[in-house]
Design a protein around this motif. Structure first.
Motif, PDB file in Angstrom:
ATOM      1  N   ASP A 134      -2.409  12.111   0.179  1.00  0.00           N
ATOM      2  CA  ASP A 134      -2.251  11.615  -1.190  1.00  0.00           C
ATOM      3  C   ASP A 134      -0.845  11.911  -1.718  1.00  0.00           C
ATOM      4  O   ASP A 134      -0.033  12.553  -1.040  1.00  0.00           O
ATOM      5  N   ALA A 135      -0.586  11.497  -2.954  1.00  0.00           N
ATOM      6  CA  ALA A 135       0.773  11.526  -3.490  1.00  0.00           C
ATOM      7  C   ALA A 135       1.306  12.943  -3.709  1.00  0.00           C
ATOM      8  O   ALA A 135       2.467  13.232  -3.397  1.00  0.00           O
ATOM      9  N   MET A 195       0.850  -1.187   0.000  1.00  0.00           N
ATOM     10  CA  MET A 195       0.000   0.000   0.000  1.00  0.00           C
ATOM     11  C   MET A 195       0.888   1.241   0.000  1.00  0.00           C
ATOM     12  O   MET A 195       1.311   1.699   1.054  1.00  0.00           O
ATOM     13  N   SER A 250       2.263   0.510  -6.414  1.00  0.00           N
ATOM     14  CA  SER A 250       1.306   0.358  -5.319  1.00  0.00           C
ATOM     15  C   SER A 250       0.097  -0.432  -5.759  1.00  0.00           C
ATOM     16  O   SER A 250      -0.342  -0.322  -6.903  1.00  0.00           O
ATOM     17  N   LEU A 252       3.373   7.637  -4.852  1.00  0.00           N
ATOM     18  CA  LEU A 252       3.304   7.502  -6.307  1.00  0.00           C
ATOM     19  C   LEU A 252       3.847   8.706  -7.072  1.00  0.00           C
ATOM     20  O   LEU A 252       4.048   8.626  -8.288  1.00  0.00           O
ATOM     21  N   GLN A 305       0.244   4.225  -2.116  1.00  0.00           N
ATOM     22  CA  GLN A 305      -0.331   5.264  -2.978  1.00  0.00           C
ATOM     23  C   GLN A 305       0.292   6.631  -2.718  1.00  0.00           C
ATOM     24  O   GLN A 305       0.434   7.432  -3.642  1.00  0.00           O
ATOM     25  N   HIS A 306       0.676   6.861  -1.481  1.00  0.00           N
ATOM     26  CA  HIS A 306       1.200   8.183  -1.116  1.00  0.00           C
ATOM     27  C   HIS A 306       2.599   8.425  -1.683  1.00  0.00           C
ATOM     28  O   HIS A 306       3.081   9.547  -1.660  1.00  0.00           O
TER      29      HIS A 306
END
Lengths: 249, 249, 249, 249, 249, 249
Positions: free
Chosen positions: A200-201, A68, A80, A73, A70-71
């Motif tokens: 978030d990313a 996991m 991810s 990316l 996503q952050h």
């Protein structure tokens, strides 16, 4: 016994005496200017494989290498799963291993960002027997390698400042011990990276421009990594042994 | 360049010139009385990593090590995803890599049982732009390592009888070349295993009691495996190069 | 016996002696400048219904008429399921038929683009018993109508050049035989369409502007179509009979 | 214009003037001792195709022939989707048709059991633009053929008693008019079947042993069916015309 | 007995004599210029709780307060589930209650927009036993509070004009009776809101600018609301009692 | 401002100045021999509503009352979502609130078992913008009410022994303060319940026969509950205020 490097009759024979299996699980994601993208799946794999060399009564599954992230990316090389995909995949691993008779499944985790979703997955797996009023076939345990007894305090002792949360010198040191020909150097500043929330990313990259959180990874060395591995191996063996004795109700 | 063993700035720099990435993909499943459970993910990893050593312009992702092996679940050590999970996971890998600018994604596959589901996943991934009347961000290619130009014929030449379909001497030879300390021996009969259709796990085990299909894996040797690897490496490099030049419409 | 044109007591009575059912399956998608959008579901329906007239021991389900055609969506009239939807729908058909006691389910397919996803679905359906260590209730077979014994060679003999891969003269001829009042004509060029890879819808339309791949469909005629049907009918009857005798382990 | 029996250039040309499409939708399920299993998809297909013959300005999609029939699964020959599958499939049909520019999609339904799930699907489809604060590309309408203006009252006039709810003489009459060589007869009792709630399949079969609900289908005849068709055709044409003029906000 | 306000031993004891449970279900969505956003979940809660005070033999679950309101999303404060989420959540509620032995589950609904999706969910829940040829553990009933015997006619009698379809004076009156300190007033015009179809959110707001459909809610008063509640309570008690006696086949 | 008790124009007006919303979230599950089944959703609702009375600048959504309680399903009255359902439902709430312009969404949680799944859901929600390289529209925060600054230490001070992990005297005291007419008493032993791991429902009931973990809830009183509420209210107001000022990158 490493499952991937064994034949099925070897696993079959071993299942007569052992029902516990270790699954190294991590992530492939940026680890700052110097860390390997594979750091989070390498660390539990390094420790689990070293433990298996010490005590070949341990059974170690292949490494679950994407989690996991996503952050992360916004940093190239990160791969991810979505949490929902991650949950389905872990569930299929568990049901595969449970199908063969493994009833104690121990996840040795290398990525803090995996914790919530792995725990949610355990609940999803348990929900089936819970809704159906039957016993679960397997029991599940999650252990971060740095939470093995004694390891956090050792890391803090080795790196009293600049340990931080992501791209820590301790995890980078572990990979340096295992892959000394892959050591990277880079200039970075500030020496100790900032802290902050994880969202978030794009937000992540804005807050943590080189990817580190709270860490100063240049303190890592292969020798320090080996000290951590050497401490983690017996801690893992004892922790798995205790789990293996945990009864299923 | 191996993504997992690199830092994100290294990938970032390389993306300025290369937009193609190789993903070794396989399965962890029984491979008869002597084959390693990891055979199907090891073979493409072995070949891809050897190719990367030859030509470090290649970018190789971590290995996708668990695939579609439901039919092998009656043999201990097999770990399978459901096809629907497999599809979700491949999709997330593709969208992660595409996020960074990789627009040609080449799956080097080691498991025949994966082929249909990988192709179905490609359609699922393409369906989004197709339904929305926009261009796809990525193009996708699946290549089984034994279908690299010249490899099938080489394998048939080395193993003119008893090559078969599963637990073949060629794939076992490749793993023997890479992991000579993991070579297994066993008595088995018949010398050449039967053939037949592939359905669910119990049907499979009833038809193929030791796991082999049509093969006589004892013919494998590390030397033969090395010959196959040595032929596959330049074939892979050329195949990836041709794919990298394929335009996106 | 056509299920849709029968009453339930008729099916109930027939199930006492027959457990095999044929499902015609195809797609509704562009077939070049002259082909009917329904070509791919019509062909297996035409052949299966003709076979049922010859041997009313055959049981034929309704036609599954929408399949995996995302790559044709840039051509009006195409209707596609996503692969994941297609898989769910086939699964429900299989479980419905299996619920009544049909244990051999034979899909007569008319669309090459369906093959991977149908095979993936079979694995998804088998995965349930495989994970649960129980026997599957049904066995499943996929047969493209052009792969019925003798048919490919007949088509190549009738159309030695310009048969191609999509909007082939053979499939169009089959629909002309069945629906002679629906024959279309059009000017097109080149006479033989190009070949190439299949990706998303815009890529497809850029490569294959009138929809054909490698074919020259103007060679089709109702008479040629009838020859194909006449050959396919006995081939289908024999193929289904052989499948019906295949044991379930 | 019937989509399946047309070429893509024909649909392309027609889309310049018409953006409305009719989708006949039904179910394949038991219809009592004498009704055809296909009754519910045949009726809307019969009426829509007859309307298209009268007014070829109508565009008619292929027939969606399997719907929500879980409650009929205790009767052989019934094929059902799960509601969640049904929703995914309808969604894909709508997005395919919307992709080509059809912005008014009219479902002519033949199965009361489909109504709730089709309406739920419409909400699922609309939810995307609603959550994203954008306009929907399509508007959707569901019409049961018996609810076309004037049809219910005609059916009640033709069959003042024993019309009932399932396996009604009116729907069976419509199929008899279209397929006179498929007329079935059977003894059944009571003359008029019982009424009651609809739940799962075993409950249904316990309450309605021969499958009928409230009906006496032996009253059906091809002539009566033709009267219904003859009334439904102009009613459908007018209803579709009114819908086509409904603006999209 | 209100489940949320009871302890588990109290529910355990009551389950020895009662297997029927009421679930108030509604939506949180705009209700015109004066209506409370919670109107649709408050009304069934108000009536069910009042009924439980009258007859504590009733068992009332917590209120399911968010439903299918995608069409109201252009009005602030509206919270909606997607239909597919709504279906999953209702399914989990039913399986939780069924796990404890409740076998008659009665949904008292306060939102017309929920009806189709709840009915579709019932079919989804029944589909499991139907596909598996076993009896359902639970039977399910949906009742809109305004469809309780006598209530619709009472509402029409109290509000002979301007009752309408959404933000009706009757539902607003029920909330005024329960929450007299939350009564809102506003100028609006026209006095009676327009009628029309319900599609996506922007379409809805364009057609019904202040949110009302066909209603004149200013006619509401707490006294009128109390009259409705007083009539609904005994109607609910009788309706639940009849349902509780409905056998499971 | 309580959303459910407001009209949409009131929310619309408030959104001009406030973009932060509080969502009380909990679970409906057994709370030992004396605790209310609704304890975990009541506590955050009680605190949030009390805070809103103090500072009506706060906007409070309806209460999300069913969460992740699979492990309590062996105790009657418990209602649980599966984690995957819980994730979908939270996602729809967030997208509904985000649709109206709320960009800071604060979940005040009352159930420890929800934490992992809520965090996993946040990652799932953030994954969309992260994969698409765009900014997230919303930022999300989870706060357990007992983790509000100062509350844990207050609870420990009031209940120095027997606080435990589930059915704690502090949470029961909070509900007693709010619902003094719902106070239950029961004999139980041991005075302090055992501790242990949480797995599936049968395992849970075997380990914790009356449902408590580590607690002695008889220490609760309404007065103690009011002290906790009185401390939590200003802590919540400050915590939300700090969150509201957190920038979105």
């Amino acid at each position: 016994m490493l499952i991937a490097y064994s034949s099925w009759p070897e696993i079959d024979a071993r299942l007569k005496t052992t029902k516990t299996v270790i699954v190294p699980i991590g992530s492939n994601e940026q680890h700052g200017p110097t860390g390997l993208l594979g750091t989070d799946w390498m660390c539990p794999e390094i420790i689990a494989h070293a433990a298996e060399k010490t005590d070949d009564g341990l059974i170690v599954a292949p490494t679950f290498n994407i989690g996991m992230a996503q952050h992360h990316l916004a940093f190239p090389g990160t791969i991810s799963l979505r949490p929902s995909t991650f949950m389905s995949a872990i569930t299929d691993w568990v049901h595969s291993l449970g199908r063969h008779g493994f009833d104690h499944i121990y996840f040795l985790n290398g990525h803090g960002g995996n914790v919530a979703t792995i725990e949610a997955t355990f609940s999803e797996i348990y929900a089936d027997p819970s809704f159906q009023a039957r016993k679960s076939r397997v029991i599940l345990k999650l252990r971060n390698w740095w939470d093995l007894p004694g390891i956090n305090s050792l890391c803090t002792q080795i790196f009293p400042t600049g340990h931080g949360m992501h791209a820590t010198p301790s995890e980078i040191a572990v990979t340096q011990a295992a892959y000394p020909d892959r050591i990277k150097t880079a200039d970075y500043s500030p020496k100790i990276a900032p802290n902050g929330p994880i969202r978030d990313a794009l937000d992540y990259r804005a807050r943590f421009p080189d990817g580190r959180i709270g860490s100063d990874p240049a303190q890592a060395s292969p020798e320090k990594g080996q000290r951590i591995i050497d401490a983690a191996v017996p801690a893992l063996i004892r922790d798995v042994q205790a789990f293996a004795e945990d009864p299923i109700h």
